[in-house]
Design a protein around this motif. Structure first.
Motif, PDB file in Angstrom:
ATOM      1  N   ILE A  22       0.848  -1.053   0.121  1.00  0.00           N
ATOM      2  CA  ILE A  22       0.035   0.095  -0.001  1.00  0.00           C
ATOM      3  C   ILE A  22       0.864   1.271   0.180  1.00  0.00           C
ATOM      4  N   THR A  23       0.622   2.120  -0.929  1.00  0.00           N
ATOM      5  CA  THR A  23       1.442   3.413  -0.860  1.00  0.00           C
ATOM      6  C   THR A  23       0.260   4.572  -0.605  1.00  0.00           C
ATOM      7  N   THR A  24       0.752   5.696  -0.202  1.00  0.00           N
ATOM      8  CA  THR A  24      -0.417   6.445   0.112  1.00  0.00           C
ATOM      9  C   THR A  24       0.340   7.931   0.606  1.00  0.00           C
ATOM     10  N   PHE A  68      -6.382   2.017  -7.470  1.00  0.00           N
ATOM     11  CA  PHE A  68      -6.596   3.282  -6.634  1.00  0.00           C
ATOM     12  C   PHE A  68      -7.909   3.077  -5.756  1.00  0.00           C
ATOM     13  N   VAL A  69      -7.607   3.414  -4.523  1.00  0.00           N
ATOM     14  CA  VAL A  69      -8.738   3.606  -3.316  1.00  0.00           C
ATOM     15  C   VAL A  69      -8.756   4.880  -3.064  1.00  0.00           C
ATOM     16  N   ALA A  70      -9.622   5.579  -2.929  1.00  0.00           N
ATOM     17  CA  ALA A  70     -10.180   6.839  -2.747  1.00  0.00           C
ATOM     18  C   ALA A  70     -10.193   6.819  -1.205  1.00  0.00           C
ATOM     19  N   LEU A  71      -9.455   8.320  -0.671  1.00  0.00           N
ATOM     20  CA  LEU A  71      -9.714   8.602   0.706  1.00  0.00           C
ATOM     21  C   LEU A  71     -11.025   9.055   1.000  1.00  0.00           C
ATOM     22  N   PRO A  72     -11.765   8.835   2.170  1.00  0.00           N
ATOM     23  CA  PRO A  72     -12.851   9.343   2.453  1.00  0.00           C
ATOM     24  C   PRO A  72     -12.926  10.887   2.279  1.00  0.00           C
ATOM     25  N   THR A  73     -13.838  11.524   1.840  1.00  0.00           N
ATOM     26  CA  THR A  73     -14.011  12.818   1.765  1.00  0.00           C
ATOM     27  C   THR A  73     -13.639  13.896   3.082  1.00  0.00           C
ATOM     28  N   GLU A  74     -13.772  13.214   4.305  1.00  0.00           N
ATOM     29  CA  GLU A  74     -13.127  14.059   5.331  1.00  0.00           C
ATOM     30  C   GLU A  74     -11.563  14.231   5.313  1.00  0.00           C
ATOM     31  N   ALA A  75     -10.938  13.334   4.519  1.00  0.00           N
ATOM     32  CA  ALA A  75      -9.391  13.456   4.337  1.00  0.00           C
ATOM     33  C   ALA A  75      -9.100  13.989   3.044  1.00  0.00           C
ATOM     34  N   ASP A  76     -10.129  14.364   2.381  1.00  0.00           N
ATOM     35  CA  ASP A  76      -9.626  14.841   0.929  1.00  0.00           C
ATOM     36  C   ASP A  76      -9.830  16.187   0.791  1.00  0.00           C
ATOM     37  N   PHE A  77      -8.911  16.817   0.043  1.00  0.00           N
ATOM     38  CA  PHE A  77      -8.972  18.312  -0.163  1.00  0.00           C
ATOM     39  C   PHE A  77      -8.328  18.648  -1.355  1.00  0.00           C
ATOM     40  N   ILE A 111      -6.296  12.638  10.456  1.00  0.00           N
ATOM     41  CA  ILE A 111      -5.785  11.425  10.887  1.00  0.00           C
ATOM     42  C   ILE A 111      -6.484  10.444  11.156  1.00  0.00           C
ATOM     43  N   PRO A 112      -7.885  10.511  12.004  1.00  0.00           N
ATOM     44  CA  PRO A 112      -8.552   9.162  12.173  1.00  0.00           C
ATOM     45  C   PRO A 112      -9.235   8.986  10.854  1.00  0.00           C
ATOM     46  N   HIS A 113      -9.638   9.687   9.927  1.00  0.00           N
ATOM     47  CA  HIS A 113     -10.082   9.332   8.882  1.00  0.00           C
ATOM     48  C   HIS A 113      -9.209   8.373   7.737  1.00  0.00           C
ATOM     49  N   GLN A 114      -7.962   8.952   7.876  1.00  0.00           N
ATOM     50  CA  GLN A 114      -6.722   8.222   7.177  1.00  0.00           C
ATOM     51  C   GLN A 114      -6.788   7.028   7.783  1.00  0.00           C
ATOM     52  N   TYR A 115      -6.823   6.954   9.020  1.00  0.00           N
ATOM     53  CA  TYR A 115      -6.418   5.721   9.670  1.00  0.00           C
ATOM     54  C   TYR A 115      -7.425   4.567   9.505  1.00  0.00           C
ATOM     55  N   ARG A 116      -8.713   4.954   9.569  1.00  0.00           N
ATOM     56  CA  ARG A 116      -9.673   4.068   9.221  1.00  0.00           C
ATOM     57  C   ARG A 116     -10.062   3.667   7.823  1.00  0.00           C
ATOM     58  N   ALA A 117      -9.595   4.403   7.062  1.00  0.00           N
ATOM     59  CA  ALA A 117      -9.468   4.252   5.407  1.00  0.00           C
ATOM     60  C   ALA A 117      -8.408   2.991   5.286  1.00  0.00           C
ATOM     61  N   LEU A 118      -7.343   3.338   6.017  1.00  0.00           N
ATOM     62  CA  LEU A 118      -6.019   2.329   6.044  1.00  0.00           C
ATOM     63  C   LEU A 118      -6.525   1.140   6.393  1.00  0.00           C
ATOM     64  N   LEU A 119      -7.163   0.965   7.754  1.00  0.00           N
ATOM     65  CA  LEU A 119      -7.618  -0.108   8.318  1.00  0.00           C
ATOM     66  C   LEU A 119      -8.614  -1.033   7.569  1.00  0.00           C
ATOM     67  N   ALA A 120      -9.437  -0.385   6.959  1.00  0.00           N
ATOM     68  CA  ALA A 120     -10.407  -1.086   6.016  1.00  0.00           C
ATOM     69  C   ALA A 120      -9.864  -1.443   4.821  1.00  0.00           C
TER      70      ALA A 120
END
Length: 450
Positions: A22-24, A68-77, A111-120
């Motif tokens: 996984i790269t991010t 490609f897997v998208a980050l959640p909108t809360e972690a995207d800008f 960070i919380p949104h990034q982490y949860r996306a990574l775990l999923a």
């Protein structure tokens, strides 16, 4: 530091089983591009790569050979307009207040949104390693909350001047070069204490964010965890362009800079023959993102060097309408010795360049040094003052200590670099040092050794 690990032999794909990687990166162009270059290299070696990132980079990730897997909108800008992405930012003047805003809103809150996306993602794609941009701090709770045997390796990638605190350096952000001896260490201790005191509210906020995802942030100066928590931290530079740290952990390695993107697919402008002529060539650029106002650096440089018979000035504006915008800033037309382009293949241009005038972007500066080109740098935002300080410390150029220099200051600096051979000699020596490193091989070798 031994360079042996940075010259790892390229392994034949059949020597190793396929790895899931996984790269991010945070959704900013300057952070995504290096991680996608790493992704493309790993995919070409036969590894299965998934890139977790901002939605607008989906096509680029797929072209790199990664799923490609998208980050959640809360972690995207959208880094092209941070003021629109983060309401309230535009009202803050550049400086410490805006930096604090960015640390909290741009880097900590996601960070919380990034982490949860990574775990999923790890649930359906159990990777051997997570290779993360140092500013993607959602990878840190993975390393903090689980034993190494129960998780993939976390590998941090340093894309900016090193932020690792040290007894040998002033705190990151002050743009102060090292001061040798005990005098320097005393200075650094005092500055670090003051920086820690001023940064205590942000540190408490960061600890709260990490606690919210079940991770305890290690004690230490702000920024230290980004480097020391990953199992390995690979800084994309060479010792000649980074301050020495006698107390750096063994996991921290300098592995050289990634090769620049080859631009042969970009057509050469009609005036290209002039680049290989007898005149000295001075190139000026504000990069491909910080070029909204070409009056910051490109226009002052053109004004400083206008109509000089001994110079060809190439203005690489980094935007399709750049030549027209520049001409308008200069009263309607370009001086006779100036050639402007929207985009220009730097891998073709830099070998013929005598001086690069730059706003001190980390990647662009190191690309110039790989070609042995000395620099005049003028940067005032993000990490640019730190980059500019390293240019002067390394002896490869001059730091104008502003993001909007006067034409006279640019002209004097260019003349010094052209007239004093020591800058060119030092830049070429640093270029030879960069050539000794093979960062893609180092990263692949690390992945294949896990």
């Amino acid at each position: 530091m031994s360079r042996r690990t940075s010259r790892t032999r390229r392994a034949r794909p059949q020597e190793f089983p396929l790895s899931r990687i996984i790269t991010t990166a945070i959704p900013a162009h300057g952070h995504v591009s290096p991680l996608l270059a790493i992704s493309a290299d790993l995919a070409a070696r036969g590894h299965e790569v998934v890139f977790l990132g901002g939605a607008r980079f989906a096509g680029a990730a797929e072209r790199a050979g990664a799923r490609f897997v998208a980050l959640p909108t809360e972690a995207d800008f959208d880094d092209r307009d941070l003021d629109a992405s983060f309401p309230g930012r535009a009202s803050l003047p550049p400086g410490l207040e805006r930096i604090a805003f960015d640390v909290q809103n741009v880097f900590l809150d996601p960070i919380p949104h990034q982490y949860r996306a990574l775990l999923a993602l790890l649930e359906e794609f159990p990777a051997r390693a997570v290779i993360a941009d140092a500013f993607f701090q959602g990878a840190l709770p993975l390393a903090l909350s689980r034993p190494r045997a129960e998780r993939p390796a976390v590998i941090g990638i340093g894309l900016t001047p090193s932020m690792l605190p040290s007894v040998d350096t002033a705190p990151f952000g002050l743009a102060l070069p090292p001061l040798p001896g005990e005098e320097g260490r005393a200075r650094n201790r005092a500055l670090q204490e003051e920086t820690d005191r001023r940064g205590e509210p942000l540190q408490r906020y960061a600890e709260k964010v990490f606690a919210g995802v079940g991770a305890r942030l290690p004690q230490g100066p702000r920024g230290q965890a980004q480097v020391t928590v990953p199992d390995e931290f690979l800084q994309l530079t060479v010792p000649g362009f980074e301050y020495p740290r006698s107390d750096a952990p063994a996991s921290y390695r300098l592995i050289g800079a990634l090769p620049g993107i080859v631009g042969n697919e970009q057509p050469l402008p009609g005036w290209w023959d002039e680049v290989t002529g007898e005149r000295s060539v001075v190139v000026v650029t504000q990069g491909t993102l910080a070029n909204t106002d070409l009056g910051e650096l490109v226009a002052p440089t053109v004004r400083a060097l206008a109509d000089r018979d001994d110079l060809l000035v190439v203005a690489a504006t980094g935007r399709p309408d750049g030549p027209q915008r520049l001409a308008e800033l200069l009263g309607g037309s370009l001086p006779g010795n100036v050639r402007a382009a929207g985009y220009v293949p730097f891998d073709r241009l830099l070998p013929h360049t005598d001086v690069l005038v730059s706003n001190a972007g980390y990647g662009g500066v190191q690309t110039a040094l790989r070609y042995g080109v000395p620099l005049v740098v003028a940067g005032a935002s993000e990490d640019k003052p730190e980059v500019a300080a390293r240019v002067e410390w390394a002896g490869v150029g001059l730091d104008l200590r502003t993001g909007r220099p006067a034409p006279e200051a640019v002209g004097r600096a260019v003349d010094r670099l052209l007239g004093e051979g020591r800058f060119r000699e030092r830049a070429r020596a640093l270029g030879a040092e960069f050539a000794e490193y093979r960062p893609f091989d180092t990263i692949a070798g690390l992945v294949e050794s896990l």
